[in-house]
Write a protein that holds these residues in place. Structure first.
Motif, mmCIF file in Angstrom:
data_model
loop_
_atom_site.group_PDB
_atom_site.id
_atom_site.type_symbol
_atom_site.label_atom_id
_atom_site.label_comp_id
_atom_site.label_asym_id
_atom_site.label_seq_id
_atom_site.Cartn_x
_atom_site.Cartn_y
_atom_site.Cartn_z
ATOM 1 N N ARG A 96 -10.861 -2.890 -0.948
ATOM 2 C CA ARG A 96 -10.227 -1.571 -1.035
ATOM 3 C C ARG A 96 -11.324 -0.522 -1.066
ATOM 4 N N GLU A 97 -11.094 0.582 -0.392
ATOM 5 C CA GLU A 97 -12.097 1.643 -0.333
ATOM 6 C C GLU A 97 -11.416 3.008 -0.377
ATOM 7 N N SER A 98 -12.066 3.961 -1.042
ATOM 8 C CA SER A 98 -11.578 5.334 -1.116
ATOM 9 C C SER A 98 -12.580 6.252 -0.427
ATOM 10 N N LEU A 99 -12.087 7.172 0.392
ATOM 11 C CA LEU A 99 -12.960 8.098 1.107
ATOM 12 C C LEU A 99 -12.152 9.300 1.576
ATOM 13 N N ILE A 100 -12.864 10.289 2.092
ATOM 14 C CA ILE A 100 -12.243 11.475 2.658
ATOM 15 C C ILE A 100 -12.394 11.430 4.170
ATOM 16 N N ALA A 101 -11.309 11.652 4.887
ATOM 17 C CA ALA A 101 -11.346 11.661 6.356
ATOM 18 C C ALA A 101 -10.279 12.614 6.871
ATOM 19 N N TYR A 102 -10.662 13.449 7.813
ATOM 20 C CA TYR A 102 -9.721 14.391 8.436
ATOM 21 C C TYR A 102 -9.037 15.275 7.392
ATOM 22 N N GLU A 103 -9.838 15.673 6.370
ATOM 23 C CA GLU A 103 -9.392 16.536 5.274
ATOM 24 C C GLU A 103 -8.336 15.881 4.394
ATOM 25 N N TRP A 104 -8.225 14.572 4.453
ATOM 26 C CA TRP A 104 -7.302 13.815 3.620
ATOM 27 C C TRP A 104 -8.086 12.838 2.738
ATOM 28 N N PRO A 105 -7.708 12.707 1.472
ATOM 29 C CA PRO A 105 -8.206 11.570 0.692
ATOM 30 C C PRO A 105 -7.509 10.315 1.203
ATOM 31 N N VAL A 106 -8.273 9.267 1.426
ATOM 32 C CA VAL A 106 -7.724 8.044 2.013
ATOM 33 C C VAL A 106 -8.010 6.857 1.088
ATOM 34 N N GLU A 107 -6.973 6.066 0.821
ATOM 35 C CA GLU A 107 -7.128 4.776 0.154
ATOM 36 C C GLU A 107 -6.822 3.729 1.214
ATOM 37 N N VAL A 108 -7.820 2.934 1.554
ATOM 38 C CA VAL A 108 -7.621 1.930 2.594
ATOM 39 C C VAL A 108 -7.681 0.538 1.968
ATOM 40 N N PHE A 109 -6.701 -0.275 2.301
ATOM 41 C CA PHE A 109 -6.567 -1.630 1.770
ATOM 42 C C PHE A 109 -6.705 -2.590 2.948
ATOM 43 N N VAL A 110 -7.811 -3.326 2.983
ATOM 44 C CA VAL A 110 -8.135 -4.158 4.139
ATOM 45 C C VAL A 110 -7.896 -5.628 3.794
ATOM 46 N N HIS A 111 -7.133 -6.303 4.647
ATOM 47 C CA HIS A 111 -6.783 -7.701 4.425
ATOM 48 C C HIS A 111 -6.993 -8.516 5.699
#
Length: 238
Positions: free
Chosen positions: A57-72
């Motif tokens: 799981r990773e948290s970052l900012i992209a395209y002016e959005w906070p993003v929580e990405v869950f990779v499986h």
């Protein structure tokens, strides 16, 4: 609501194209797909990648959005489904079930079907021993709440009591539980009228300091199971 940035789905699509162009499938979940978006909402993006062996799981900012990405990987998500069922908090199954597919329909649709099956089946029933144990600890917290005359300590006890009541009601009815904002959401999904009385009872205590409604509510929850439990309770071998 901000109007100077990309829509959630457009931003999610660009994010997946830029950061996970080779993924097997992806979907957007969370408040932005439930119609509950606020100024503080983020993009919850679930990625499925056949080339991965594990999850992260990773948290970052992209395209002016906070993003929580869950990779499986195409297998690792099942361990999370299983864990969520065991703790009766279906975080990942709910995200997958409600999510809007960004890419990889042929991969994601069967996983969504698995998630739907998990959600519809519900958590496992509590055993009689577990119900008795939970009844005892709920009684114990209620007695602490009634007896406490220290406002600071009572506030801490109240938090525990609210959590135990919601868990007891939901699990004894084989319903999913939640944490934070999902506590009241889970109660509303189970019984809107009870959810209102639950929130009103604690709001009344926080506003006026009166414990009566919380005590009455707790006793009402315990009554079908024999009421408060202290005398004769045994935990472990004698």
């Amino acid at each position: 609501m901000r109007t100077d940035r990309l829509s959630p789905m457009k931003a999610a699509q660009l994010f997946v194209d830029a950061f996970f162009p080779q993924c097997s499938g992806a979907l957007l979940a969370g408040s932005t797909v439930r119609g509950e978006e606020t100024e503080k909402s983020d993009l919850d993006i679930v990625i499925f990648d056949q080339n991965r062996c594990s999850s992260y799981r990773e948290s970052l900012i992209a395209y002016e959005w906070p993003v929580e990405v869950f990779v499986h990987s195409l297998e690792s998500y099942r361990a999370f489904f299983k864990s969520d069922v065991e703790r009766a908090r279906p975080s990942l199954p709910r995200m997958v079930s409600e999510g809007k597919i960004i890419s990889g329909w042929d991969v994601v649709m069967p996983i969504k079907a698995e998630a739907d099956h998990v959600l519809n089946r519900g958590p496992e029933n509590w055993s009689d021993d577990t119900t008795q144990m939970k009844r005892y600890f709920l009684t114990d917290t209620l007695e602490d709440f009634i007896g406490s005359d220290n406002r600071s300590e009572t506030l801490c006890i109240t938090y525990t009591l609210a959590d135990q009541i919601s868990e007891f009601v939901l699990r004894t009815n084989r319903r999913w539980v939640g944490s934070s904002k999902w506590v009241i959401r889970a109660l509303k999904e189970y019984d809107p009228e009870f959810a209102t009385r639950y929130s009103d009872a604690f709001d009344h205590f926080y506003t006026y300091g009166s414990k009566d409604r919380v005590v009455h509510l707790t006793d009402e929850v315990l009554e079908p199971f024999g009421g408060r439990l202290f005398d004769g309770f045994v935990l472990g071998e004698k």
